[in-house]
Enzyme design. Structure first.
Site, PDB file in Angstrom:
ATOM      1  N   GLU A 213      12.163   9.738  -5.552  1.00  0.00           N
ATOM      2  CA  GLU A 213      10.994   9.856  -6.416  1.00  0.00           C
ATOM      3  C   GLU A 213      11.374   9.602  -7.870  1.00  0.00           C
ATOM      4  O   GLU A 213      10.688   8.881  -8.600  1.00  0.00           O
ATOM      5  CB  GLU A 213      10.386  11.249  -6.251  1.00  0.00           C
TER       6      GLU A 213
ATOM      7  N   VAL B   7       0.865  -1.183   0.000  1.00  0.00           N
ATOM      8  CA  VAL B   7       0.000   0.000   0.000  1.00  0.00           C
ATOM      9  C   VAL B   7       0.900   1.232   0.000  1.00  0.00           C
ATOM     10  O   VAL B   7       1.673   1.444   0.934  1.00  0.00           O
ATOM     11  CB  VAL B   7      -0.919   0.016   1.232  1.00  0.00           C
TER      12      VAL B   7
ATOM     13  N   THR C  17      13.374   8.896 -18.078  1.00  0.00           N
ATOM     14  CA  THR C  17      12.087   9.408 -17.611  1.00  0.00           C
ATOM     15  C   THR C  17      12.238  10.856 -17.155  1.00  0.00           C
ATOM     16  O   THR C  17      13.225  11.220 -16.518  1.00  0.00           O
ATOM     17  CB  THR C  17      11.533   8.574 -16.444  1.00  0.00           C
TER      18      THR C  17
ATOM     19  N   SER D 166       8.157  19.851  -8.289  1.00  0.00           N
ATOM     20  CA  SER D 166       9.502  19.504  -8.736  1.00  0.00           C
ATOM     21  C   SER D 166       9.439  18.716 -10.031  1.00  0.00           C
ATOM     22  O   SER D 166       8.392  18.203 -10.421  1.00  0.00           O
ATOM     23  CB  SER D 166      10.231  18.685  -7.659  1.00  0.00           C
ATOM     24  N   VAL D 167      10.592  18.631 -10.686  1.00  0.00           N
ATOM     25  CA  VAL D 167      10.709  17.818 -11.896  1.00  0.00           C
ATOM     26  C   VAL D 167      11.914  16.907 -11.718  1.00  0.00           C
ATOM     27  O   VAL D 167      12.950  17.323 -11.202  1.00  0.00           O
ATOM     28  CB  VAL D 167      10.845  18.698 -13.164  1.00  0.00           C
TER      29      VAL D 167
ATOM     30  N   ASP E 224       0.785   8.354  -2.146  1.00  0.00           N
ATOM     31  CA  ASP E 224       1.512   9.406  -2.847  1.00  0.00           C
ATOM     32  C   ASP E 224       0.904  10.738  -2.418  1.00  0.00           C
ATOM     33  O   ASP E 224      -0.154  11.133  -2.904  1.00  0.00           O
ATOM     34  CB  ASP E 224       1.385   9.194  -4.358  1.00  0.00           C
TER      35      ASP E 224
END
EC number: 3.6.1.5
Length: 454
Positions: free
Chosen positions: A170, A48, A195, A202-203, A51
């Site tokens: 992340e 589980v 990716t 954020s990026v 996010d």
């Protein structure tokens, strides 16, 4: 006499034969649930993952077989539920922040078999939204969430599993998730895809690099390594990953407003006159008298991204960050989150499909149209634009183009895959970091939980 003896022997034999059978049947009945219990533990595992993003909270429940292959949950390959707003919106009320997760927690408990819940790991990763809260506001929210999980859930969790997710985590989780779904994990790094995940705050950019590039990797200024060594699906990878805090789509708007020296902003659509709130700060949103200008907006965006910042190493992306050196691991690119969402609102992406091939130049072309349109008329040209995004459509499109081309060095005509979901077997799976987190969590905790429970 013979008949009586025969009758007596028959009765004794009957008792002798029936008694073990009855005892045996009792043992079987006692073992059936135990055997079923053990088999379920050996053959399937759940995870589980919460996010807690800047725009909302989401829960993912994944079910795996013993080889970490995804198994369906009901009619879908995962259980998913979302709620808005994000935890950071409750900065002054930690308990309300935790309570906003109750529907998600209830939903997760409804799909994980009760006998497996005590060994099903639960992790919450808060991303950019909580990272930017001031003082101890973020920690108070996290502690309230820990209390909620401890008091109202039977899932297996630890305090350190409810935390602010590091941006590099992340990014690496997202890379692992997408490459897992595409069937790339276990193959040579040249067969993997890069990716770029454009979130709200954020990026993240991530891709596998060669051993030679890894050997030349510089040290990040904050002391954290640019490259992580990962062992996934029996294969070692050198994973370049960097998270750019404050350069997500929503945070990027704030950076562009900060970079503007005037009250008006060339990225704001003509007719705009209001405020944009982000991170507890209000920014004036007002277009120049002549309306927005894509050229001036682009110059301002380059300035906000610090494209010309000093680069102390061989090659940089923006703001002085090493670009990883490039190579075959960056040959194919999958861009997700706001790249898909904004692209869908202007027709670059057809939402009937989980992904689309696109080129950065398409975002610029759409921006040229949006930037010369009055705020009142934008829906007539881009009818799918969400109302809350209308004032910023010119800005968002310019930002995404500039980020890809000037920031990450992509050719404007390079074809990339813009994704929302990934086709996995007969299912669509959301392109998000939680799957990568679940794979890591299940593989590292399942045996430990069993031993502790026995």
């Amino acid at each position: 006499m013979l008949n009586q003896n025969s009758h007596f022997i028959f009765i004794i034999l009957a008792i002798f034969l029936v008694l073990p059978l009855s005892l045996l049947s009792k043992n079987v009945n006692a073992q059936i649930p135990l055997r079923r219990h053990l088999l379920s533990h050996e053959s399937e595992h759940y995870a589980v993952i919460f996010d807690a993003g800047s725009t909302g909270s989401r829960v993912h429940v994944f079910r795996f077989d013993e080889k970490l292959g995804l198994l369906p949950i009901g009619n879908n390959i995962e259980y998913f539920m979302a709620t808005e707003p994000g935890l950071s919106s409750y900065a002054e009320d930690p308990k309300a922040a935790a309570n906003s997760l109750e529907p998600l927690l209830d939903g997760a408990e409804g799909v994980v078999p009760q006998e497996l819940q005590s060994e099903t790991p639960l992790e919450l990763g808060a991303t950019a939204g909580l990272r930017m809260l001031k003082g101890d506001a973020a920690e108070k929210i996290l502690q309230a969430v820990r209390n909620l999980v401890k008091n109202q859930s039977t899932f297996h969790s630890k305090d350190q599993w409810v935390t602010i997710l590091d941006g590099t985590q992340e990014g690496s989780y997202m890379w692992a998730a997408i490459n897992y779904l595409l069937g790339n994990l276990g193959k040579d790094y040249k067969s993997t895809t890069a990716t770029i995940d454009l979130g709200g705050g954020s990026v993240q950019m991530a891709y596998a690099i060669s051993n030679e590039q890894f050997a030349k990797a510089p040290q990040n200024e904050d002391g954290e390594p640019y490259v992580q060594q990962k062992h996934l699906m029996s294969k070692d990878y050198n994973l370049y990953v960097h998270s750019y805090l404050n350069y997500g789509q929503l945070a990027g708007r704030a950076e562009i407003f900060k970079a503007s020296r005037n009250e008006s902003n060339p990225c704001a659509l003509e007719g705009c006159d209001g405020y944009y709130s982000y991170g507890g700060v209000d920014y004036k949103v007002k277009a120049p008298k002549k309306g927005s200008s894509w050229k001036r907006c682009r110059r301002l965006t380059r300035h906000a991204l610090k494209i010309n910042a000093k680069c102390n190493i061989e090659e940089c992306t923006f703001n002085g960050v090493w670009n990883g050196g490039g190579g075959d691991g960056q040959k194919n690119i999958h861009a997700s989150s706001f790249f898909y969402d904004i692209g869908a609102q202007v027709g670059i992406v057809d939402t009937k499909f989980p992904s689309a091939l696109a080129k950065p130049i398409q975002y610029l072309n759409a921006a040229k149209v949006a930037c010369q349109t009055n705020v009142a008329d934008i829906k007539s040209i881009f009818p799918k634009t969400q109302d809350r995004n209308i004032p910023y459509l010119c800005m968002d499109l310019i930002y995404e183009y500039t980020l890809l081309v000037d920031g990450f060095g992509l050719n404007p005509h390079k074809e990339i895959t813009v994704i929302h979901d990934v086709q996995y077997k007969n299912y669509l799976v959301g392109a998000a970091w939680p799957l990568g987190c679940a794979i890591d969590l299940v593989s590292s905790t399942t045996n430990k939980i069993r031993v502790a429970s026995s």
